[in-house]
Enzyme design. Structure first.
Site, mmCIF file in Angstrom:
data_model
loop_
_atom_site.group_PDB
_atom_site.id
_atom_site.type_symbol
_atom_site.label_atom_id
_atom_site.label_comp_id
_atom_site.label_asym_id
_atom_site.label_seq_id
_atom_site.Cartn_x
_atom_site.Cartn_y
_atom_site.Cartn_z
ATOM 1 N N HIS A 17 16.279 40.199 -19.453
ATOM 2 C CA HIS A 17 15.882 39.814 -18.087
ATOM 3 C C HIS A 17 15.651 41.065 -17.232
ATOM 4 C CE1 HIS A 17 18.286 35.937 -18.940
ATOM 5 N NE2 HIS A 17 17.022 35.565 -18.825
ATOM 6 N N LYS A 41 21.090 22.823 -19.143
ATOM 7 C CA LYS A 41 22.403 22.846 -19.807
ATOM 8 C C LYS A 41 23.465 23.215 -18.785
ATOM 9 C CE LYS A 41 19.987 24.707 -23.660
ATOM 10 N NZ LYS A 41 19.528 26.052 -23.982
ATOM 11 N N ARG A 90 9.104 37.117 -25.077
ATOM 12 C CA ARG A 90 9.781 37.941 -26.089
ATOM 13 C C ARG A 90 9.024 37.918 -27.402
ATOM 14 N NH1 ARG A 90 15.255 34.712 -25.298
ATOM 15 N NH2 ARG A 90 13.625 33.144 -25.298
ATOM 16 N N SER A 127 20.270 34.516 -23.458
ATOM 17 C CA SER A 127 21.554 34.255 -22.791
ATOM 18 C C SER A 127 22.480 33.469 -23.708
ATOM 19 C CB SER A 127 21.330 33.465 -21.496
ATOM 20 O OG SER A 127 20.613 34.235 -20.569
HETATM 21 O O1 PNS Z 1 15.760 31.061 -18.041
HETATM 22 P P1 PNS Z 1 15.112 29.753 -18.386
HETATM 23 O O2 PNS Z 1 16.149 28.691 -18.616
HETATM 24 O O3 PNS Z 1 14.124 29.873 -19.514
HETATM 25 O O4 PNS Z 1 14.264 29.349 -17.069
HETATM 26 C C1 PNS Z 1 13.572 28.135 -17.022
HETATM 27 C C2 PNS Z 1 13.147 27.825 -15.585
HETATM 28 C C3 PNS Z 1 14.334 27.859 -14.663
HETATM 29 C C4 PNS Z 1 12.138 28.861 -15.119
HETATM 30 C C5 PNS Z 1 12.483 26.424 -15.603
HETATM 31 O O5 PNS Z 1 13.335 25.527 -16.227
HETATM 32 C C6 PNS Z 1 12.190 25.929 -14.202
HETATM 33 O O6 PNS Z 1 11.226 26.362 -13.601
HETATM 34 N N1 PNS Z 1 13.054 25.027 -13.695
HETATM 35 C C7 PNS Z 1 12.932 24.474 -12.372
HETATM 36 C C8 PNS Z 1 12.469 23.021 -12.438
HETATM 37 C C9 PNS Z 1 10.963 22.944 -12.601
HETATM 38 O O7 PNS Z 1 10.206 23.454 -11.797
HETATM 39 N N2 PNS Z 1 10.538 22.277 -13.691
HETATM 40 C C10 PNS Z 1 9.145 22.121 -14.031
HETATM 41 C C11 PNS Z 1 8.658 23.277 -14.881
HETATM 42 S S1 PNS Z 1 7.037 22.953 -15.420
#
Ligand code: PNS
Length: 157
Positions: A17, A41, A90, A127
């Site tokens: 990150h 989660k 990644r 993570s």
């Molecule tokens: O670190 P992560 O878990 O890969 O991040 C994922 C994240 C937080 C970027 C994604 O789950 C997100 O944008 N969540 C907010 C809810 C949302 O907007 N969902 C629609 C995505 S198309």
């Protein structure tokens, strides 16, 4: 001025990150790191704890801000007048899901997503793996910042 949102669960933030944030800091005028308060989660760290860790990690970058959000990322990005969403890639395996999210986000509000590749050195970092290593007492050197290593050790004591 171009404002980029770097969203994530950051549970906890890894050096992968940090690598993506460092790249975004080079490219964009302001970088807003957006901590999702309600990841799918159950998180190990609260959003306040994840935000605090990121504040410490990013303290030397003057053009970064950390904020937590609930709900849709696109609504947060709109409220903050962000120009783009930045996501790290990644490996090819990240691409399919990231592309789907980028397309959905673009459909919702027209926001663009910019993908930045992480360095190969961080390609295997996640993570969830870091939590597993921390849980069973493995070395966290080269995986997370000292503040995160300390928080993981404390959490798993
Ligand atoms: O670190 P992560 O878990 O890969 O991040 C994922 C994240 C937080 C970027 C994604 O789950 C997100 O944008 N969540 C907010 C809810 C949302 O907007 N969902 C629609 C995505 S198309």
């Amino acid at each position: 001025m171009t404002v980029a949102v770097v969203p994530g669960s950051f549970d906890p933030p890894t050096l992968g990150h940090v690598d993506v944030i460092a790249r975004a800091v080079e490219v964009f005028d302001r970088v807003l790191i957006a901590v999702v308060a309600n990841p799918s989660k159950k998180p190990l760290f609260s959003s306040a704890e994840r935000t605090r860790m990121l504040e410490e990690i990013c303290a030397d970058w003057e053009n970064t801000d950390i904020d937590a959000f609930e709900g849709l990322l696109v609504h947060f990005a709109e409220a903050k007048n962000a120009d783009v969403i930045v996501k790290g890639l990644r490996a090819v395996s990240d691409f399919e899901y990231e592309l789907q999210m980028a397309q959905m986000n673009n459909h919702l509000t027209g926001v663009q997503t910019v993908f930045l590749p992480t360095s190969a050195e961080h390609a295997y970092l996640s993570s969830s793996l870091v939590k597993e290593v921390g849980r069973f007492g493995g070395s966290l050197d080269g995986l997370v910042s000292p503040v995160v290593a300390a928080a993981l050790k404390e959490r798993f004591q």
